[in-house]
Enzyme design. Structure first.
Site, PDB file in Angstrom:
ATOM      1  N   ASP A 215      31.659  45.443  30.286  1.00  0.00           N
ATOM      2  CA  ASP A 215      32.291  46.758  30.443  1.00  0.00           C
ATOM      3  C   ASP A 215      33.359  47.057  29.382  1.00  0.00           C
ATOM      4  O   ASP A 215      33.934  48.136  29.372  1.00  0.00           O
ATOM      5  CB  ASP A 215      32.900  46.896  31.851  1.00  0.00           C
ATOM      6  N   GLU A 301      41.551  31.928  31.649  1.00  0.00           N
ATOM      7  CA  GLU A 301      41.505  31.745  30.188  1.00  0.00           C
ATOM      8  C   GLU A 301      42.234  30.461  29.804  1.00  0.00           C
ATOM      9  O   GLU A 301      41.742  29.658  28.996  1.00  0.00           O
ATOM     10  CB  GLU A 301      42.136  32.947  29.463  1.00  0.00           C
TER      11      GLU A 301
HETATM   12  N1  UDP Z   1      30.756  39.973  36.740  1.00  0.00           N
HETATM   13  C1  UDP Z   1      29.815  39.151  37.332  1.00  0.00           C
HETATM   14  N2  UDP Z   1      29.772  39.071  38.689  1.00  0.00           N
HETATM   15  C2  UDP Z   1      30.618  39.785  39.508  1.00  0.00           C
HETATM   16  C3  UDP Z   1      31.585  40.596  38.897  1.00  0.00           C
HETATM   17  C4  UDP Z   1      31.633  40.662  37.515  1.00  0.00           C
HETATM   18  O1  UDP Z   1      29.032  38.524  36.639  1.00  0.00           O
HETATM   19  O2  UDP Z   1      30.518  39.665  40.738  1.00  0.00           O
HETATM   20  C5  UDP Z   1      30.804  40.082  35.271  1.00  0.00           C
HETATM   21  C6  UDP Z   1      30.962  41.492  34.745  1.00  0.00           C
HETATM   22  O3  UDP Z   1      29.706  42.108  34.545  1.00  0.00           O
HETATM   23  C7  UDP Z   1      31.744  41.303  33.470  1.00  0.00           C
HETATM   24  C8  UDP Z   1      32.583  40.061  33.762  1.00  0.00           C
HETATM   25  O4  UDP Z   1      31.936  39.373  34.825  1.00  0.00           O
HETATM   26  O5  UDP Z   1      30.930  41.081  32.367  1.00  0.00           O
HETATM   27  C9  UDP Z   1      34.009  40.401  34.166  1.00  0.00           C
HETATM   28  O6  UDP Z   1      33.970  41.218  35.324  1.00  0.00           O
HETATM   29  P1  UDP Z   1      34.826  42.570  35.449  1.00  0.00           P
HETATM   30  O7  UDP Z   1      34.628  43.387  34.250  1.00  0.00           O
HETATM   31  O8  UDP Z   1      34.521  43.195  36.778  1.00  0.00           O
HETATM   32  O9  UDP Z   1      36.252  41.939  35.489  1.00  0.00           O
HETATM   33  P2  UDP Z   1      37.633  42.516  34.944  1.00  0.00           P
HETATM   34  O10 UDP Z   1      37.344  43.318  33.736  1.00  0.00           O
HETATM   35  O11 UDP Z   1      38.162  43.331  36.029  1.00  0.00           O
HETATM   36  O12 UDP Z   1      38.422  41.316  34.657  1.00  0.00           O
HETATM   37 MN    MN Z   2      35.897  44.211  32.857  1.00  0.00          MN
END
Ligand code: UDP
Ligand code: MN
Length: 355
Positions: A215, A301
Site C-alpha cells: 500500500d 524493524e
Molecule cells: N498484510 C498481510 N496480512 C494482514 C495485513 C497486512 O499480509 O493481515 C500485509 C499488507 O498487504 C502490507 C503489509 O502486510 O503489504 C503491511 O500491512 P499494512 O499496510 O496493513 O500495515 P501498516 O502500513 O499499517 O503498517
Molecule cells: Mn501499509
C-alpha cells in the site's frame, strides 16, 4: 717375442671377426636409423591426419551450433511476437531491464485478500516495471496461493517469486480491529528471507533486499538510492508515525546517531519498514536473523536490524536523509453498502468480473 704361425692365424681370425662385428653393427645402425626416420615421418603424417580430423570434427560441431543458434533465434522471434500479443508489457520490458553490472533488488511484498488488493498490486507493480534487475517476491497471507494473485503475477511482466504463508491465528487481525493492534506481514517477510537464503548465493549474485508493502507509494529514485547498499541503508519515510515524515538524524560526520520520530524514539531502530534496505551478503552472514513477531508494537524493524547491524554502520541515503522518496500511504477501506443491498435483493454483482 716370437709368435707362432697358429698364433698369427688366431690373431687374423680375431681381427676378421672384430671387423665383421663392426661392419655388422654399422649395418644394424644404419638400418635402425632408417627405421627411426620412417617412424618419425609416419608420426608426422599421423599427427597431420589427426589434426585434420579434429579440425573437421570441430568445424562440424560449429556448423551444428550455428544451425541451433539460428533455430533458437527464429524460435525466440516467434515467442516474442506471441508474447507481445498476450502480454504487451513483457517483451520490451525484459530487454530493457537486465544489466549484469547491477546488484539485483529483491522487493518483498506481503499481501492479503481484500477489495483493494488488485488495485494496490497494480499500482506498485507498474512502478516496479521501470526498475532494472528487479525481482519481486510476493508472499500471500493465505493457506493457498490465490488465482487472483497468480494470474496477476503471470501477466505482470516482472521477474517474480510467488509464495504464501498464513499468519498464525493468534496474530491475525479481526474484521473490525484497528490495523495497529497486531503485527502485519511478519511471517510473510520471514518466509521470503528463507527463500532468498536458500535460492540466491549473494557471493556470486550481489543483491539488495527491500521490504515493499503493497500500500506504500514509491518514487523510482528510492531504488537508485538503495542499489549500492553495502550494509543497511536508511532514508526518510513520508506520512508515517503521525508526522509528515520520519527520518534518521545524522551527526557532523554524516553518520546516524538518533531518529526523528514522535513515537517511542528510544527504539534501537525507530524506522518504518519502508525506510531501509539490506545488503544480501550481510544477511547471508547473519543467516539466523529474522523478524520477531512476539516483540512489542513498533519493535518489529528493530528485531531484525539489531541482529545484523549497528547504528554507526548504517548508510544514510537520499541526500543525507533530507529527501522523501517513499510514502507510508494507506488506502481507505472501501464501503460496500450498495453491494450488500444488491446481494440481499438477490441481484449480486457478476462474480466473474475480477476487481
Ligand atoms: N498484510 C498481510 N496480512 C494482514 C495485513 C497486512 O499480509 O493481515 C500485509 C499488507 O498487504 C502490507 C503489509 O502486510 O503489504 C503491511 O500491512 P499494512 O499496510 O496493513 O500495515 P501498516 O502500513 O499499517 O503498517
Ligand atoms: Mn501499509
Amino acid at each position: 717375442m716370437r709368435m707362432g704361425r697358429s698364433t698369427i692365424q688366431k690373431l687374423l681370425i680375431l681381427c676378421l671377426c672384430a671387423s665383421l662385428l663392426g661392419f655388422f653393427m654399422m649395418i644394424m645402425n644404419i638400418g635402425f636409423n632408417c627405421q627411426n626416420g620412417a617412424k618419425t615421418k609416419g608420426n608426422v603424417d599421423g599427427l597431420a591426419k589427426e589434426i585434420n580430423d579434429d579440425f573437421k570434427k570441430k568445424m562440424k560441431e560449429l556448423e551444428e551450433k550455428e544451425k541451433n543458434i539460428n533455430l533458437a533465434a527464429k524460435r525466440l522471434d516467434f515467442l516474442q511476437t506471441t508474447l507481445r500479443r498476450q502480454y504487451p508489457y513483457a517483451v520490451d520490458y525484459i530487454s530493457q531491464i537486465i544489466d549484469d553490472d547491477l546488484p539485483t533488488i529483491y522487493a518483498i511484498t506481503p499481501t492479503y485478500a481484500r477489495h483493494v488488493q488488485k488495485a494496490e498490486l497494480t499500482r506498485i507493480s507498474q512502478t516496479f516495471l521501470h526498475i532494472k534487475n528487479f525481482h519481486w517476491i510476493v508472499v500471500e497471507d493465505a493457506l493457498e496461493k490465490s488465482q487472483l494473485v497468480s494470474h496477476f503475477l503471470e501477466k505482470s511482466g516482472l521477474v517474480y517469486t510467488h509464495l504464501n504463508t498464513k499468519t498464525p491465528e493468534h496474530y491475525q487481525l479481526g474484521e473490525n480491529d484497528p490495523s495497529w493492534l497486531k503485527p502485519r506481514g511478519v511471517e510473510q517477510r520471514n518466509l521470503a528471507i528463507d527463500w532468498l537464503l536458500r535460492h540466491v548465493d549473494a557471493n556470486k549474485e550481489p543483491g539488495v533486499l527491500y521490504f515493499a508493502d503493497d500500500d506504500n507509494t514509491y518514487d523510482l529514485q528510492i531504488f537508485h538510492e538503495m542499489r549500492s547498499t553495502q550494509t543497511v541503508s536508511v532514508w526518510p519515510v513520508g506520512i508515517v508515525g503521525g508526522l509528515k515524515f520520519e527520518r534518521p538524524l545524522l551527526n557532523a560526520q554524516g553518520r546516524v546517531y538518533a531518529w526523528y520520530t514522535a513515537w517511542k524514539p528510544e527504539r534501537p531502530f525507530a524506522i518504518d519498514m519502508a525506510g531501509f534496505a539490506v545488503n544480501l551478503q550481510l544477511l547471508q552472514q547473519n543467516s539466523q536473523a529474522r523478524f520477531d513477531i512476539r516483540v512489542p508494537r513498533g519493535y518489529i524493524e528493530s528485531s531484525l536490524l539489531s541482529k545484523i547491524v549497528t547504528m554507526e554502520d548504517l548508510e544514510p541515503k537520499a541526500d543525507l536523509c533530507t529527501k522523501v522518496y517513499v510514502w507510508h500511504t494507506r488506502t481507505e477501506k472501501p464501503k460496500m453498502k450498495q453491494e450488500d443491498i444488491l446481494l440481499k435483493q438477490g441481484k449480486p454483482s457478476d462474480p466473474n468480473v475480477e476487481v
